[in-house]
Design a protein around this motif. Structure first.
Motif, mmCIF file in Angstrom:
data_model
loop_
_atom_site.group_PDB
_atom_site.id
_atom_site.type_symbol
_atom_site.label_atom_id
_atom_site.label_comp_id
_atom_site.label_asym_id
_atom_site.label_seq_id
_atom_site.Cartn_x
_atom_site.Cartn_y
_atom_site.Cartn_z
ATOM 1 N N ARG A 368 31.137 2.663 64.880
ATOM 2 C CA ARG A 368 33.168 1.902 64.943
ATOM 3 C C ARG A 368 33.236 1.466 66.532
ATOM 4 N NH1 ARG A 368 33.629 -1.637 60.696
ATOM 5 N NH2 ARG A 368 36.351 -1.550 61.232
ATOM 6 N N GLY A 369 31.964 1.653 67.345
ATOM 7 C CA GLY A 369 32.741 1.413 68.578
ATOM 8 C C GLY A 369 33.798 2.673 69.379
ATOM 9 N N GLN A 370 33.620 3.484 68.434
ATOM 10 C CA GLN A 370 33.888 4.567 69.353
ATOM 11 C C GLN A 370 33.068 5.755 69.701
ATOM 12 O OE1 GLN A 370 37.251 4.656 68.411
ATOM 13 N NE2 GLN A 370 37.157 3.201 67.963
ATOM 14 N N CYS A 371 31.564 5.486 69.843
ATOM 15 C CA CYS A 371 30.980 6.670 70.618
ATOM 16 C C CYS A 371 30.005 5.715 71.543
ATOM 17 C CB CYS A 371 29.940 6.727 69.895
ATOM 18 S SG CYS A 371 28.977 5.456 68.727
ATOM 19 N N ILE A 372 30.732 4.501 72.176
ATOM 20 C CA ILE A 372 29.633 4.175 73.355
ATOM 21 C C ILE A 372 30.478 3.271 74.195
ATOM 22 C CG2 ILE A 372 27.916 2.207 74.132
ATOM 23 C CD1 ILE A 372 26.913 4.140 72.438
ATOM 24 N N PRO A 373 30.980 3.386 75.139
ATOM 25 C CA PRO A 373 31.993 3.636 76.603
ATOM 26 C C PRO A 373 31.802 1.995 77.080
ATOM 27 C CG PRO A 373 30.179 5.394 77.480
ATOM 28 C CD PRO A 373 29.560 5.183 75.948
ATOM 29 N N GLU A 374 32.346 1.500 76.919
ATOM 30 C CA GLU A 374 32.769 -0.025 76.790
ATOM 31 C C GLU A 374 31.221 -0.154 78.700
ATOM 32 O OE1 GLU A 374 33.492 -3.860 76.498
ATOM 33 O OE2 GLU A 374 34.440 -2.464 75.906
ATOM 34 N N ILE A 375 31.662 0.581 79.414
ATOM 35 C CA ILE A 375 31.244 0.047 81.073
ATOM 36 C C ILE A 375 29.352 -0.429 80.529
ATOM 37 C CG2 ILE A 375 30.500 2.283 81.522
ATOM 38 C CD1 ILE A 375 30.880 -1.237 83.474
ATOM 39 N N TRP A 376 29.073 1.050 79.482
ATOM 40 C CA TRP A 376 27.205 0.656 79.270
ATOM 41 C C TRP A 376 26.864 -0.822 78.327
ATOM 42 C CZ3 TRP A 376 24.212 3.424 82.005
ATOM 43 C CH2 TRP A 376 24.971 4.256 81.732
ATOM 44 N N TYR A 377 27.857 -0.443 77.359
ATOM 45 C CA TYR A 377 27.323 -2.270 76.173
ATOM 46 C C TYR A 377 27.596 -3.390 77.220
ATOM 47 C CZ TYR A 377 27.704 -4.960 72.255
ATOM 48 O OH TYR A 377 27.285 -5.734 71.343
ATOM 49 N N GLU A 378 28.905 -3.167 78.125
ATOM 50 C CA GLU A 378 28.623 -4.616 78.808
ATOM 51 C C GLU A 378 27.772 -4.697 79.656
ATOM 52 O OE1 GLU A 378 31.592 -7.837 79.119
ATOM 53 O OE2 GLU A 378 31.362 -6.251 78.415
ATOM 54 N N THR A 379 27.442 -4.089 80.417
ATOM 55 C CA THR A 379 26.054 -3.975 81.347
ATOM 56 C C THR A 379 24.997 -3.787 80.493
ATOM 57 O OG1 THR A 379 26.746 -1.594 83.067
ATOM 58 C CG2 THR A 379 24.263 -3.118 82.592
ATOM 59 N N SER A 380 24.704 -3.562 79.320
ATOM 60 C CA SER A 380 23.205 -4.281 78.206
ATOM 61 C C SER A 380 23.881 -5.979 77.527
ATOM 62 C CB SER A 380 23.458 -3.582 76.803
ATOM 63 O OG SER A 380 24.454 -3.470 75.666
ATOM 64 N N PHE A 381 24.739 -6.004 77.202
ATOM 65 C CA PHE A 381 25.522 -7.135 77.289
ATOM 66 C C PHE A 381 24.356 -8.486 77.723
ATOM 67 C CE2 PHE A 381 28.329 -10.896 76.875
ATOM 68 C CZ PHE A 381 28.012 -11.797 75.810
ATOM 69 N N TRP A 382 25.233 -8.090 80.072
ATOM 70 C CA TRP A 382 24.601 -9.064 80.637
ATOM 71 C C TRP A 382 23.406 -9.286 81.239
ATOM 72 C CZ3 TRP A 382 26.978 -12.748 83.312
ATOM 73 C CH2 TRP A 382 28.814 -12.629 83.101
ATOM 74 N N LEU A 383 22.799 -7.982 80.556
ATOM 75 C CA LEU A 383 21.205 -7.972 80.807
ATOM 76 C C LEU A 383 20.161 -9.440 79.910
ATOM 77 C CD1 LEU A 383 20.132 -3.933 80.910
ATOM 78 C CD2 LEU A 383 19.695 -5.449 82.457
ATOM 79 N N LEU A 384 20.774 -9.795 79.081
ATOM 80 C CA LEU A 384 20.572 -10.475 77.747
ATOM 81 C C LEU A 384 20.707 -11.664 78.491
ATOM 82 C CD1 LEU A 384 22.234 -9.830 74.664
ATOM 83 C CD2 LEU A 384 20.300 -8.862 75.068
ATOM 84 N N TRP A 385 21.432 -12.244 79.807
ATOM 85 C CA TRP A 385 21.748 -13.300 80.256
ATOM 86 C C TRP A 385 20.987 -13.776 81.468
ATOM 87 C CZ3 TRP A 385 27.595 -14.085 79.412
ATOM 88 C CH2 TRP A 385 28.101 -14.156 77.588
ATOM 89 N N ILE A 386 21.199 -12.147 81.887
ATOM 90 C CA ILE A 386 19.464 -11.766 82.709
ATOM 91 C C ILE A 386 17.918 -12.442 82.234
ATOM 92 C CG2 ILE A 386 18.317 -10.153 84.182
ATOM 93 C CD1 ILE A 386 21.364 -9.364 85.192
ATOM 94 N N ASN A 387 17.907 -11.992 81.484
ATOM 95 C CA ASN A 387 16.819 -12.428 81.031
ATOM 96 C C ASN A 387 16.874 -13.811 81.418
ATOM 97 O OD1 ASN A 387 14.218 -12.157 80.098
ATOM 98 N ND2 ASN A 387 14.969 -12.259 77.877
#
Length: 428
Positions: A368-387
């Motif tokens: 439920r979003g409590q175990c992953i720091p926001e910065i890591w998820y945000e970085t992984s999210f931008w990798l999709l657009w970099i592709n």
């Protein structure tokens, strides 16, 4: 390219605490990503208008990929930039839902297009004959391209549009924009399997199969090259031109009644040929020096030349055929090796861009979003657009014909597009 739901007010506070310098830096980086994605994929689409030789069935799959990636840079990223910088969605719930549908659709279609391109390369290498026979059938290509968009929409589109009505309530707070199913672990693991794990395994399988096929063909070609010299040695005596050479030399000797020291004796002529040569010699004796000797010698030379040509032609044809087959095979192997190398890079980049986000999304939904720091998820999210920004480099720039079209667009005074040749060292 699914948007993460912010962690409520905590996310808003975190965003507002960004120093001004960080906000400017993020805005610049996002602007660079938008420009790179839009221009790179626009260049691919423009190349199809400039160079008609690119309009082949397999290249239309690259065009389909470029269209989806272009729309990612033109529609999805620009709407997300103010959201990530301010921490608030300011375009309303209807625009949010439309943006989510486009975002999921375009990124998923990009993945499916990568699978389609890899499959097309796999067929072109492993089933070359049937593949070439289908090149003129554009309906199959259009059908496959349409299926990519349809499947990409069906994977997430209906769920984004109808989830809140099926669930009976909405978990989307005011000023936020994310999919209603974001915390549904069962749905996400199913969708991730179809969106990432299955495509990744498929692309890897196609690449490995192409590599093994090329290795097998390379070994077969080396065996053929080793066998070729022995065949040439055994066949050469059968077509040796020595008999005709000796015949014409004997005619030369008889006509002039002289012998050249050191010449080989040759083989025995048959009776009819020997009589013919002797008769020519008698005519030479009786002829005056008004040019008849030159005529007889000319006939003798023509006879010798015709014998030589008739005896050496089969050997020459066989050698030319072997050389032609060797050149064609070397070209195909060179082309297929480039395909395998490019697909290997594609697999690695695809995995690096999509694996972090997919894994973090599943873990985040489970806790439920409590175990992953926001910065890591945000970085992984931008990798999709970099592709989407990297795809124009991974695919079209690996093709000689595409690079030629890019030069035509960017440097028209230096290069004129030439007719398409099957012997060009590029992917076809």
């Amino acid at each position: 390219c699914e948007r993460t739901p912010p962690d409520g007010d905590q996310h808003l506070v975190a965003v507002k605490r960004y120093p001004f310098s960080w906000t400017v830096l993020l805005a610049v980086l996002m602007g660079v990503l938008i420009v790179t994605t839009v221009l790179g994929n626009a260049l691919v689409m423009l190349a199809f208008l400039v160079d008609s030789s690119l309009r082949t069935q397999n290249n239309f799959f690259l065009l389909n990929l470029a269209i989806s990636d272009f729309l990612v840079g033109a529609l999805c990223i620009p709407l997300y930039v103010p959201y990530v910088l301010t921490g608030r969605w300011s375009f309303g719930k209807s625009v949010c839902k439309l943006w989510l549908v486009l975002d999921y659709l375009l990124c998923t279609s990009s993945v499916f297009n990568i699978v389609l391109i890899s499959y097309d390369r796999f067929i072109s290498v492993t089933r070359a004959v049937s593949y070439r026979a289908q090149q003129s059938n554009s309906r199959h290509a259009v059908l496959k391209m349409s299926m990519v968009w349809l499947l990409a929409f069906l994977l997430y589109g209906p769920a984004i549009i109808t989830w809140e009505y099926i669930a009976g309530t909405s978990i989307l707070p005011e000023g936020e924009c994310f999919a209603e199913f974001f915390y549904n672990w069962y749905f996400l693991i199913t969708a991730s399997t179809l969106e990432f794990f299955t495509p990744f395994i498929s692309v890897t399988f196609f690449n490995v199969s192409i590599y093994l096929n090329i290795q097998k063909r390379t070994k077969a070609r080396l065996d053929l090259i080793q066998e070729a010299p022995s065949q040439t040695v055994t066949e050469e005596p059968k077509v040796a031109p020595e008999p005709s050479r000796m015949d014409s030399l004997k005619c030369w000797k008889v006509s002039h009644k002289t012998s050249r020291p050191g010449e080989p004796d040759g083989q025995v002529m048959d009776k009819s040929m020997e009589d013919e040569m002797l008769e020519r010699a008698r005519r030479v004796k009786r002829a005056s020096l008004n040019g008849s000797t030159l005529a007889v010698l000319g006939k003798s030379r023509n006879t010798r030349r015709s014998f030589n040509e008739s005896s050496s032609t089969p050997s020459l044809e066989k050698r030319m055929k072997m050389v032609s087959q060797g050149m064609a095979q070397r070209f195909r192997l060179s082309r297929d090796k480039k395909v395998a190398k490019s697909l290997a890079v594609i697999v690695c980049v695809f995995g690096l861009c999509w694996a972090p986000y997919t894994l973090l999304m599943i873990i985040r939904a489970a806790c439920r979003g409590q175990c992953i720091p926001e910065i890591w998820y945000e970085t992984s999210f931008w990798l999709l657009w970099i592709n989407s920004a990297v795809n124009p480099i991974l695919y079209p720039l690996c093709h000689y014909s595409f690079k030629r079209a890019f030069k035509k667009i960017l440097c028209p005074q230096k290069l004129k597009i030439k007719p398409h040749s099957k012997f060009q060292p590029c992917w076809k």
